[in-house]
Write a protein that holds these residues in place. Structure first.
Motif, mmCIF file in Angstrom:
data_model
loop_
_atom_site.group_PDB
_atom_site.id
_atom_site.type_symbol
_atom_site.label_atom_id
_atom_site.label_comp_id
_atom_site.label_asym_id
_atom_site.label_seq_id
_atom_site.Cartn_x
_atom_site.Cartn_y
_atom_site.Cartn_z
ATOM 1 N N ARG A 1 0.826 -1.204 0.000
ATOM 2 C CA ARG A 1 0.000 0.000 0.000
ATOM 3 C C ARG A 1 0.858 1.251 0.000
ATOM 4 O O ARG A 1 0.572 2.232 -0.694
ATOM 5 C CB ARG A 1 -0.920 -0.008 1.220
ATOM 6 C CG ARG A 1 -2.031 -1.059 1.142
ATOM 7 C CD ARG A 1 -3.101 -0.785 2.191
ATOM 8 N NE ARG A 1 -2.569 -0.888 3.541
ATOM 9 C CZ ARG A 1 -2.519 -2.023 4.232
ATOM 10 N NH1 ARG A 1 -2.962 -3.157 3.694
ATOM 11 N NH2 ARG A 1 -2.048 -2.030 5.467
ATOM 12 N N LEU A 2 1.945 1.233 0.785
ATOM 13 C CA LEU A 2 2.848 2.383 0.856
ATOM 14 C C LEU A 2 3.502 2.642 -0.487
ATOM 15 O O LEU A 2 3.604 3.773 -0.960
ATOM 16 C CB LEU A 2 3.913 2.157 1.929
ATOM 17 C CG LEU A 2 5.012 3.230 2.050
ATOM 18 C CD1 LEU A 2 4.394 4.568 2.451
ATOM 19 C CD2 LEU A 2 6.066 2.809 3.065
ATOM 20 N N ALA A 3 3.937 1.567 -1.136
ATOM 21 C CA ALA A 3 4.626 1.715 -2.415
ATOM 22 C C ALA A 3 3.696 2.260 -3.487
ATOM 23 O O ALA A 3 4.041 3.166 -4.242
ATOM 24 C CB ALA A 3 5.205 0.373 -2.850
ATOM 25 N N ARG A 4 2.489 1.706 -3.557
ATOM 26 C CA ARG A 4 1.564 2.147 -4.589
ATOM 27 C C ARG A 4 1.093 3.581 -4.333
ATOM 28 O O ARG A 4 0.910 4.365 -5.266
ATOM 29 C CB ARG A 4 0.374 1.201 -4.664
ATOM 30 C CG ARG A 4 0.792 -0.220 -5.070
ATOM 31 C CD ARG A 4 -0.400 -1.071 -5.434
ATOM 32 N NE ARG A 4 -0.001 -2.442 -5.688
ATOM 33 C CZ ARG A 4 0.585 -2.876 -6.789
ATOM 34 N NH1 ARG A 4 0.839 -2.012 -7.768
ATOM 35 N NH2 ARG A 4 0.930 -4.137 -6.939
ATOM 36 N N ALA A 5 0.888 3.946 -3.091
ATOM 37 C CA ALA A 5 0.504 5.317 -2.769
ATOM 38 C C ALA A 5 1.595 6.289 -3.161
ATOM 39 O O ALA A 5 1.340 7.379 -3.673
ATOM 40 C CB ALA A 5 0.200 5.440 -1.283
ATOM 41 N N SER A 6 2.866 5.881 -2.952
ATOM 42 C CA SER A 6 3.984 6.756 -3.301
ATOM 43 C C SER A 6 4.063 6.959 -4.810
ATOM 44 O O SER A 6 4.334 8.059 -5.286
ATOM 45 C CB SER A 6 5.295 6.168 -2.777
ATOM 46 O OG SER A 6 6.386 6.992 -3.120
ATOM 47 N N LEU A 7 3.803 5.865 -5.556
ATOM 48 C CA LEU A 7 3.829 5.998 -7.008
ATOM 49 C C LEU A 7 2.742 6.946 -7.489
ATOM 50 O O LEU A 7 2.956 7.759 -8.392
ATOM 51 C CB LEU A 7 3.642 4.622 -7.659
ATOM 52 C CG LEU A 7 4.854 3.679 -7.593
ATOM 53 C CD1 LEU A 7 4.486 2.342 -8.209
ATOM 54 C CD2 LEU A 7 6.051 4.289 -8.311
ATOM 55 N N ARG A 8 1.552 6.864 -6.890
ATOM 56 C CA ARG A 8 0.481 7.768 -7.271
ATOM 57 C C ARG A 8 0.839 9.213 -6.957
ATOM 58 O O ARG A 8 0.554 10.128 -7.729
ATOM 59 C CB ARG A 8 -0.817 7.383 -6.543
ATOM 60 C CG ARG A 8 -1.475 6.119 -7.087
ATOM 61 C CD ARG A 8 -2.910 6.006 -6.586
ATOM 62 N NE ARG A 8 -2.962 5.921 -5.129
ATOM 63 C CZ ARG A 8 -2.939 4.791 -4.440
ATOM 64 N NH1 ARG A 8 -2.844 3.637 -5.086
ATOM 65 N NH2 ARG A 8 -3.012 4.798 -3.123
ATOM 66 N N GLU A 9 1.452 9.445 -5.811
ATOM 67 C CA GLU A 9 1.804 10.795 -5.402
ATOM 68 C C GLU A 9 2.847 11.414 -6.315
ATOM 69 O O GLU A 9 2.874 12.627 -6.519
ATOM 70 C CB GLU A 9 2.305 10.796 -3.965
ATOM 71 C CG GLU A 9 1.221 10.479 -2.933
ATOM 72 C CD GLU A 9 1.794 10.317 -1.542
ATOM 73 O OE1 GLU A 9 3.034 10.460 -1.401
ATOM 74 O OE2 GLU A 9 1.025 10.038 -0.603
ATOM 75 N N ASN A 10 3.746 10.564 -6.855
ATOM 76 C CA ASN A 10 4.818 11.085 -7.699
ATOM 77 C C ASN A 10 4.449 11.116 -9.180
ATOM 78 O O ASN A 10 5.191 11.668 -9.981
ATOM 79 C CB ASN A 10 6.091 10.249 -7.496
ATOM 80 C CG ASN A 10 6.750 10.515 -6.159
ATOM 81 O OD1 ASN A 10 7.494 11.471 -5.995
ATOM 82 N ND2 ASN A 10 6.459 9.657 -5.177
ATOM 83 N N ALA A 11 3.305 10.519 -9.542
ATOM 84 C CA ALA A 11 2.868 10.540 -10.938
ATOM 85 C C ALA A 11 2.345 11.930 -11.282
ATOM 86 O O ALA A 11 1.811 12.640 -10.433
ATOM 87 C CB ALA A 11 1.785 9.496 -11.157
ATOM 88 N N PRO A 12 2.494 12.354 -12.548
ATOM 89 C CA PRO A 12 1.983 13.668 -12.951
ATOM 90 C C PRO A 12 0.459 13.678 -12.944
ATOM 91 O O PRO A 12 -0.174 12.615 -13.032
ATOM 92 C CB PRO A 12 2.539 13.835 -14.366
ATOM 93 C CG PRO A 12 2.760 12.449 -14.859
ATOM 94 C CD PRO A 12 3.170 11.651 -13.662
ATOM 95 N N PRO A 13 -0.155 14.855 -12.850
ATOM 96 C CA PRO A 13 -1.615 14.939 -12.933
ATOM 97 C C PRO A 13 -2.105 14.335 -14.249
ATOM 98 O O PRO A 13 -1.465 14.488 -15.290
ATOM 99 C CB PRO A 13 -1.892 16.445 -12.877
ATOM 100 C CG PRO A 13 -0.681 17.027 -12.230
ATOM 101 C CD PRO A 13 0.463 16.183 -12.658
ATOM 102 N N ALA A 14 -3.224 13.659 -14.173
ATOM 103 C CA ALA A 14 -3.781 13.013 -15.366
ATOM 104 C C ALA A 14 -5.135 13.618 -15.713
ATOM 105 O O ALA A 14 -5.953 13.886 -14.827
ATOM 106 C CB ALA A 14 -3.927 11.511 -15.134
ATOM 107 N N LEU A 15 -5.365 13.848 -17.009
ATOM 108 C CA LEU A 15 -6.654 14.345 -17.472
ATOM 109 C C LEU A 15 -7.680 13.222 -17.374
ATOM 110 O O LEU A 15 -7.504 12.157 -17.966
ATOM 111 C CB LEU A 15 -6.547 14.842 -18.913
ATOM 112 C CG LEU A 15 -7.834 15.424 -19.521
ATOM 113 C CD1 LEU A 15 -8.211 16.733 -18.828
ATOM 114 C CD2 LEU A 15 -7.662 15.660 -21.024
ATOM 115 N N VAL A 16 -8.752 13.459 -16.629
ATOM 116 C CA VAL A 16 -9.803 12.459 -16.462
ATOM 117 C C VAL A 16 -10.846 12.583 -17.564
ATOM 118 O O VAL A 16 -11.289 11.589 -18.143
ATOM 119 C CB VAL A 16 -10.478 12.609 -15.080
ATOM 120 C CG1 VAL A 16 -11.656 11.653 -14.943
ATOM 121 C CG2 VAL A 16 -9.466 12.375 -13.966
#
Length: 260
Positions: free
Chosen positions: A39-54
């Motif tokens: 959970r920690l790893a995946r949350a960190s990846l989301r936090e460091n990913a650029p904003p995405a157009l929904v």
């Protein structure tokens, strides 16, 4: 891979390091025994990913009726990101940020049929400080309003025969395809002055024809107004369309009985 970790580990966030180790050693084994690390790893990846157009409204490639254009992202965007939205060809308007939305409000009417490109530059950032890293583009085409493309008789024509029909042709479908017997609820778009008795019908989805019951009056000036229509795609007439014509003057061909 694992024998190189000591030299690079000091440069990596803990969660990213966990993901690298998991990838090298077999993520299923590590994460199965330590779900909190996953959970920690995946949350960190989301936090460091650029904003995405929904999503965008209107959608990319859709018709645009000149109202607000909204780009919705997966996280709140920084207010200064409004400065990085551009429109090509240029169109006056203002841009604002509302939470996850970047909104362009036009102050002038787009040219009908013109394709516009909205570009959010890579410098735009979310409130968490992450940048887009690459531009976001959407293309829309300004809608063309419903319009009359031709009439019979033509506007301004004189000497029209009294047996003429009145026909109006539109630039797009106005009614659904139907038979003559199913036209009771379809719009009757013509107002004729002076009034003429008769009946109209849609020849197809974009052509309307009015047939006078006893013909037109001879030597008369007619005005026909087309109004109150909305096309199948939702576009309406920008303004009433008016055309005029005059019928031929009766000519005396014979007199009976003949005088002396």
């Amino acid at each position: 891979m694992l024998n190189r970790l000591p030299s690079i580990a000091r440069f990596l966030p803990t969660a990213i390091l966990i993901m690298i180790v998991a990838s090298a050693a077999g993520s299923s084994a590590i994460f199965a025994s330590n779900p909190a690390a996953e959970r920690l790893a995946r949350a960190s990846l989301r936090e460091n990913a650029p904003p995405a157009l929904v999503s965008s409204d209107p959608a990319n490639g859709a018709a645009w009726r000149g109202d607000a254009v909204t780009l919705k992202f997966d996280r709140a965007m920084a207010s200064e990101s409004a400065d990085y939205l551009s429109v090509s060809p240029p169109l006056d308007g203002t841009t604002q940020v509302d939470g996850t939305d970047i909104i362009f409000l036009p102050s002038e009417t787009p040219d009908p049929g013109q394709r516009y490109t909205f570009t959010l530059a890579a410098k735009a950032t979310a409130t968490d400080g992450t940048r887009l890293n690459r531009p976001v583009l959407i293309n829309v085409t300004a809608a063309t309003p419903l319009a009359v493309t031709s009439t019979q008789p033509n506007d301004g024509v004189t000497d029209v025969g009294i047996d003429a029909s009145i026909v109006v042709v539109f630039n797009r479908p106005v009614v659904p395809l139907s038979g003559v017997e199913d036209q009771t609820d379809l719009p009757q778009p013509l107002t004729i002055s002076p009034a003429v008795d008769g009946a109209g019908e849609w020849i197809n989805t974009s052509i309307y024809s009015f047939e006078p019951a006893s013909g037109l009056a001879g030597g008369a000036d007619y005005s026909v107004t087309v109004d109150g229509l909305t096309a199948v795609d939702g576009e309406s007439l920008a303004a009433p369309y008016v055309f005029t014509f005059s019928t031929t003057t009766p000519i005396v061909l014979d007199v009976e009985p003949m005088g002396d």
